[in-house]
Design an enzyme around this catalytic site. Structure first.
Site, short mmCIF file in Angstrom:
data_model
loop_
_atom_site.label_atom_id
_atom_site.label_comp_id
_atom_site.label_asym_id
_atom_site.label_seq_id
_atom_site.Cartn_x
_atom_site.Cartn_y
_atom_site.Cartn_z
N ARG A 146 0.89 -1.17 0.00
CA ARG A 146 0.00 0.00 0.00
C ARG A 146 0.92 1.22 0.00
NH1 ARG A 146 -5.45 1.13 1.64
NH2 ARG A 146 -5.68 3.17 2.68
N HIS B 253 -6.91 1.42 -6.91
CA HIS B 253 -7.22 0.66 -5.69
C HIS B 253 -8.01 -0.57 -6.11
CE1 HIS B 253 -7.72 -0.35 -1.64
NE2 HIS B 253 -8.29 0.74 -1.16
N GLN C 286 -10.29 -2.56 -3.59
CA GLN C 286 -11.55 -1.87 -3.27
C GLN C 286 -12.56 -2.07 -4.39
OE1 GLN C 286 -12.45 0.05 -0.37
NE2 GLN C 286 -14.42 -0.37 -1.37
N ASP D 238 -16.57 9.39 -2.27
CA ASP D 238 -15.39 9.17 -1.44
C ASP D 238 -15.01 10.51 -0.81
OD1 ASP D 238 -13.17 8.02 -0.26
OD2 ASP D 238 -12.02 7.78 -2.10
N CYS E 283 -16.21 3.90 0.20
CA CYS E 283 -15.13 2.98 0.60
C CYS E 283 -14.68 3.19 2.04
CB CYS E 283 -13.96 3.12 -0.36
SG CYS E 283 -13.18 4.75 -0.37
N ARG F 236 -14.57 -6.44 1.50
CA ARG F 236 -13.14 -6.29 1.25
C ARG F 236 -12.39 -7.60 1.55
NH1 ARG F 236 -10.40 -1.51 1.35
NH2 ARG F 236 -8.67 -2.92 0.86
#
Length: 300
Positions: free
Chosen positions: A98, A125, A128, A217, A257, A285
Site C-alpha cells: 500500500r 485501488h 476496493q 469518497d 469505501c 473487502r
C-alpha cells in the site's frame, strides 16, 4: 508467467468474473493455496479495512501474513524497491504493498518472481473495486446493463471502480467539479475496456439520475491535507444527500469505501440510512481479497 494485481485491467473479463466467483465460495472450498506460506503486507499508508481484510484473507487461505510498516523497509530511502522485493520473495509466496506512488508497485512487479498486489496507490485501488463489484453483484445479481454513479473527485478509487464497472458491462457516470474529473482520453480508455461505457460531466443530478448504485469518497485523500479548505470550496454542492439520492433508481444503493466524513461528501441520513451498503461493502473487502489471492495462488 508470474501474475500480478496492480490494476483491475491486469485481469481479463473472464478472469475478473472468476475472481468474483471465487470470492463467494466457502473458505473450505478454496483448498488453502497459501498453506505454510508467508505473505508480506507493506503499508506506507495506514489502513483499517485493508490491513484487517488482507490479514484475514491470507489466514483463511492457510498463509501467514506479516504486517510491515513503511518505515521498516524504507522504500527508496533505506533501499530501492527492487532490492526489497528480491529479498521478500525469498521468504514469501506473495508481496502486497500500500504505497504513495504507483511506480513503486510497477517496479516491484517488473523484477518479482512472486505475485505483487497493489493494496492502494495514487493511481488505483483494485482490491476496493473488487469489493465494490462483489457488493453490487450481491444486490443486483449482475452489473450488465446497470448504471453506476460517482460523485466527487476522480481519484484512485474512482478509476478502479470505472475499470471494474465497464468490464462487467455497466455504464458509469462521473460527476466531478471542473479540473477534478477524468480526461476525455481516460473516458475513452475506460469505454474501450469491454461492453460497458463511461461518461463524465459536472452535474451530480445528471450522474445520479436513474442510477442503481451511487458512490462517493472523501474529498481530501491522504497526502492532500494541505488542500482541505480549497477542496471544501470546490466540492461544495457535491454532497450526496437525500435530495440527490431521490433522483436515483427506486432500488438504488449508496456506497462509500470509508472512512467517510458526514456532512461533507455524504449526508448523515444517507450513509446511515436504509439505502446505505457501506458496512457490507467493507466486509466484502475480505471476501474479495480472498478471491484475488486464491486466483493468484492458482485456484480455479
Amino acid at each position: 508467467m508470474t501474475r500480478h494485481l496492480l490494476n483491475i485491467v491486469d485481469f481479463t473479463v473472464d478472469e475478473l468474473q472468476l475472481v468474483l466467483e471465487l470470492s463467494t465460495r466457502p473458505v473450505e472450498a478454496l483448498a488453502r493455496p497459501l498453506d505454510g506460506s508467508g505473505v508480506a503486507l507493506i503499508f506506507e499508508k495506514p489502513s483499517n479495512r485493508t490491513r484487517q481484510s488482507m490479514e484475514m484473507a491470507v489466514v483463511q487461505l492457510g498463509g501467514h501474513p506479516i504486517y510491515t510498516r513503511g518505515e521498516e523497509v524504507g522504500i527508496d530511502k533505506r533501499e530501492p524497491a527492487e532490492d526489497i522485493i528480491r529479498i521478500l520473495e525469498g521468504y514469501h509466496a506473495m508481496v502486497a504493498a500500500r504505497v504513495f506512488s504507483h511506480s513503486v508497485v510497477d517496479r516491484m512487479a517488473a523484477v518479482a518472481s512472486v505475485p505483487v498486489i497493489n493494496m492502494l496507490s495514487d493511481v488505483s485501488h483494485p482490491l476496493q473495486a473488487l469489493a465494490d463489484a462483489l457488493t453490487m453483484q450481491r444486490e443486483f445479481g449482475t452489473l450488465a446493463g446497470r448504471t453506476i454513479a460517482w460523485v466527487g473527485d476522480y481519484n484512485n478509487v474512482a478509476r478502479s471502480l470505472g475499470e471494474v464497472s465497464v468490464m462487467l458491462g455497466a455504464e458509469i457516470r462521473y460527476a466531478c467539479p471542473d479540473g477534478y474529473g477524468p480526461s476525455e482520453h481516460e473516458i475513452a480508455r475506460l469505454s474501450s475496456l469491454a461492453t460497458g461505457d463511461a461518461h463524465a460531466g459536472s452535474d451530480p443530478s445528471w450522474a445520479v439520475g436513474g442510477a442503481h448504485a451511487v458512490h462517493t469518497d472523501t474529498w481530501v485523500s491522504m497526502g492532500q491535507e494541505a488542500e482541505v479548505e480549497e477542496r471544501k470550496r470546490v466540492f461544495a454542492g457535491y454532497t450526496v444527500d437525500d435530495s440527490l439520492m431521490s433522483k436515483a433508481a427506486d432500488n438504488a444503493i449508496f456506497m462509500h469505501c470509508l472512512p467517510a466524513y458526514r456532512g461533507l461528501e455524504v449526508a448523515t441520513e444517507v450513509i446511515d440510512g436504509t439505502q446505505s451498503r457501506v458496512i457490507s461493502q467493507g466486509h466484502d473487502r475480505m471476501h474479495a481479497a480472498r478471491g484475488a489471492l486464491a486466483f493468484l495462488g492458482g485456484v480455479r
